[in-house]
Design a protein around this motif. Structure first.
Motif, PDB file in Angstrom:
ATOM      1  N   LYS A 199      -3.423   3.633 -14.685  1.00  0.00           N
ATOM      2  CA  LYS A 199      -4.545   2.709 -14.868  1.00  0.00           C
ATOM      3  C   LYS A 199      -4.790   1.836 -13.636  1.00  0.00           C
ATOM      4  CE  LYS A 199      -4.728   3.113 -19.665  1.00  0.00           C
ATOM      5  NZ  LYS A 199      -4.870   4.518 -19.720  1.00  0.00           N
ATOM      6  N   GLY A 200      -3.932   1.938 -12.638  1.00  0.00           N
ATOM      7  CA  GLY A 200      -4.076   1.114 -11.438  1.00  0.00           C
ATOM      8  C   GLY A 200      -5.142   1.668 -10.502  1.00  0.00           C
ATOM      9  N   ASP A 201      -5.270   1.030  -9.368  1.00  0.00           N
ATOM     10  CA  ASP A 201      -6.280   1.421  -8.384  1.00  0.00           C
ATOM     11  C   ASP A 201      -5.744   2.498  -7.453  1.00  0.00           C
ATOM     12  OD1 ASP A 201      -8.382  -0.455  -9.119  1.00  0.00           O
ATOM     13  OD2 ASP A 201      -6.976  -2.001  -8.455  1.00  0.00           O
ATOM     14  N   ILE A 202      -6.545   3.554  -7.302  1.00  0.00           N
ATOM     15  CA  ILE A 202      -6.224   4.650  -6.389  1.00  0.00           C
ATOM     16  C   ILE A 202      -7.421   4.822  -5.456  1.00  0.00           C
ATOM     17  CG2 ILE A 202      -5.596   7.074  -6.121  1.00  0.00           C
ATOM     18  CD1 ILE A 202      -4.688   7.116  -9.014  1.00  0.00           C
ATOM     19  N   PHE A 203      -7.147   4.912  -4.174  1.00  0.00           N
ATOM     20  CA  PHE A 203      -8.207   5.068  -3.185  1.00  0.00           C
ATOM     21  C   PHE A 203      -8.001   6.341  -2.380  1.00  0.00           C
ATOM     22  CE2 PHE A 203      -7.978   0.636  -4.151  1.00  0.00           C
ATOM     23  CZ  PHE A 203      -9.293   0.211  -4.127  1.00  0.00           C
ATOM     24  N   VAL A 248      -2.998   4.870  -2.064  1.00  0.00           N
ATOM     25  CA  VAL A 248      -3.943   5.501  -1.153  1.00  0.00           C
ATOM     26  C   VAL A 248      -3.528   6.961  -1.027  1.00  0.00           C
ATOM     27  CG1 VAL A 248      -4.826   5.580   1.210  1.00  0.00           C
ATOM     28  CG2 VAL A 248      -4.430   3.368   0.103  1.00  0.00           C
ATOM     29  N   ILE A 249      -4.457   7.840  -1.289  1.00  0.00           N
ATOM     30  CA  ILE A 249      -4.203   9.272  -1.165  1.00  0.00           C
ATOM     31  C   ILE A 249      -4.702   9.694   0.213  1.00  0.00           C
ATOM     32  CG2 ILE A 249      -4.549  11.565  -2.145  1.00  0.00           C
ATOM     33  CD1 ILE A 249      -3.129   9.600  -4.049  1.00  0.00           C
ATOM     34  N   GLY A 250      -3.771   9.898   1.139  1.00  0.00           N
ATOM     35  CA  GLY A 250      -4.111  10.229   2.519  1.00  0.00           C
ATOM     36  C   GLY A 250      -4.483  11.687   2.694  1.00  0.00           C
ATOM     37  N   ARG A 251      -5.232  11.934   3.762  1.00  0.00           N
ATOM     38  CA  ARG A 251      -5.726  13.285   4.067  1.00  0.00           C
ATOM     39  C   ARG A 251      -6.383  13.898   2.837  1.00  0.00           C
ATOM     40  NH1 ARG A 251      -1.096  15.835   7.996  1.00  0.00           N
ATOM     41  NH2 ARG A 251      -1.270  14.236   9.563  1.00  0.00           N
ATOM     42  N   VAL A 273       0.869  -1.165   0.000  1.00  0.00           N
ATOM     43  CA  VAL A 273       0.000   0.000   0.000  1.00  0.00           C
ATOM     44  C   VAL A 273       0.911   1.221   0.000  1.00  0.00           C
ATOM     45  CG1 VAL A 273      -1.805   1.266   1.228  1.00  0.00           C
ATOM     46  CG2 VAL A 273      -1.768  -1.248   1.296  1.00  0.00           C
ATOM     47  N   VAL A 274       0.877   1.958  -1.097  1.00  0.00           N
ATOM     48  CA  VAL A 274       1.699   3.162  -1.231  1.00  0.00           C
ATOM     49  C   VAL A 274       0.824   4.346  -0.846  1.00  0.00           C
ATOM     50  CG1 VAL A 274       3.006   4.631  -2.812  1.00  0.00           C
ATOM     51  CG2 VAL A 274       3.050   2.132  -3.091  1.00  0.00           C
ATOM     52  N   CYS A 275       1.226   5.061   0.189  1.00  0.00           N
ATOM     53  CA  CYS A 275       0.461   6.211   0.662  1.00  0.00           C
ATOM     54  C   CYS A 275       1.089   7.494   0.137  1.00  0.00           C
ATOM     55  CB  CYS A 275       0.419   6.228   2.190  1.00  0.00           C
ATOM     56  SG  CYS A 275      -0.384   4.771   2.878  1.00  0.00           S
ATOM     57  N   LEU A 276       0.282   8.264  -0.553  1.00  0.00           N
ATOM     58  CA  LEU A 276       0.717   9.538  -1.124  1.00  0.00           C
ATOM     59  C   LEU A 276      -0.199  10.641  -0.629  1.00  0.00           C
ATOM     60  CD1 LEU A 276       1.137   8.359  -4.834  1.00  0.00           C
ATOM     61  CD2 LEU A 276       2.944   8.617  -3.140  1.00  0.00           C
ATOM     62  N   SER A 277       0.190  11.869  -0.899  1.00  0.00           N
ATOM     63  CA  SER A 277      -0.688  12.999  -0.595  1.00  0.00           C
ATOM     64  C   SER A 277      -1.134  13.625  -1.906  1.00  0.00           C
ATOM     65  CB  SER A 277       0.062  14.033   0.255  1.00  0.00           C
ATOM     66  OG  SER A 277       1.055  14.658  -0.527  1.00  0.00           O
ATOM     67  N   GLN A 278      -1.965  14.630  -1.823  1.00  0.00           N
ATOM     68  CA  GLN A 278      -2.411  15.344  -3.012  1.00  0.00           C
ATOM     69  C   GLN A 278      -1.426  16.430  -3.422  1.00  0.00           C
ATOM     70  OE1 GLN A 278      -6.415  15.928  -1.217  1.00  0.00           O
ATOM     71  NE2 GLN A 278      -7.193  15.499  -3.271  1.00  0.00           N
ATOM     72  N   ASP A 279      -0.286  16.463  -2.793  1.00  0.00           N
ATOM     73  CA  ASP A 279       0.757  17.426  -3.105  1.00  0.00           C
ATOM     74  C   ASP A 279       1.340  17.104  -4.482  1.00  0.00           C
ATOM     75  OD1 ASP A 279       3.574  18.312  -3.339  1.00  0.00           O
ATOM     76  OD2 ASP A 279       3.247  19.092  -1.319  1.00  0.00           O
ATOM     77  N   ARG A 280       1.323  18.065  -5.376  1.00  0.00           N
ATOM     78  CA  ARG A 280       1.769  17.831  -6.752  1.00  0.00           C
ATOM     79  C   ARG A 280       3.229  17.384  -6.816  1.00  0.00           C
ATOM     80  NH1 ARG A 280       1.774  21.701 -12.044  1.00  0.00           N
ATOM     81  NH2 ARG A 280       2.640  20.119 -13.395  1.00  0.00           N
TER      82      ARG A 280
END
Length: 182
Positions: free
Chosen positions: A113-117, A91-94, A58-65
């Protein structure tokens, strides 16, 4: 659970790979699923060993460009080597649904094309976590109606959990899992 490391403990952490592998092997013998929170980045041998033996990352990222640009860099030079060969989910946290960097827009911008949550930011959850009272938070919010302020957050958690259970082949219906919470 293995705690995150402080700077002065990094050498000790790196030198403890044999012990960590032993713990991991024993846990695999006794549990169907093991969830580990590993250090981000590719500079740590222990992290790479854990990733290589994972069924799903599970790769956790933010919405930071800047974070997104780095992750989606076409060369993938920022990825740990193991991530090139192992199934993973994003997974896009916060998560802020009002941001222009919505899941749909992220996927489009980076041709992903992968899954993003999304994992929405939730003040009540954050406060309960800080207070050490997550159990009560989930008991109070497990059946909130669509109009409730915590509904989207609870749905995000359900969708992420269901995906992880499916991909790791741990087939427990969500309703059955919820009944187990006392």
């Amino acid at each position: 659970m293995l705690q995150a490391t402080e700077n002065e403990d990094k050498l000790h952490f790196e030198n403890s790979s044999e012990i960590i592998n032993l713990i991991f092997d024993k846990a695999e013998e006794n549990y169907d699923s093991i969830l580990l929170d590993a250090h981000s980045g590719s500079q740590h041998a222990v992290t790479n060993q854990l990733l290589q033996s994972s069924d799903l990352v599970v790769v956790c990222l933010s919405q930071d460009r800047n974070v997104l640009d780095k992750y989606f860099d076409p060369s993938r030079r920022y990825w740990p080597e193991a991530l090139h060969h192992i199934p993973h989910m994003l997974v896009i946290g916060r998560y802020d649904a009002r941001s222009k960097y919505k899941v749909r827009n992220i996927a489009g911008k980076y041709s992903y094309k992968g899954d993003i949550f999304p994992f929405s930011y939730n003040t009540g959850f954050r406060d309960s976590m800080n207070d050490g009272n997550l159990r009560s938070y989930f008991l109070e919010n497990q059946s909130v109606p669509k109009q409730h302020e915590n509904y989207r957050f609870i749905q995000d958690i359900r969708e992420i959990a269901a995906y992880i259970l499916e991909k790791t082949e741990v087939f427990v219906p969500i309703q059955q899992a919820e009944r187990r919470v006392p």
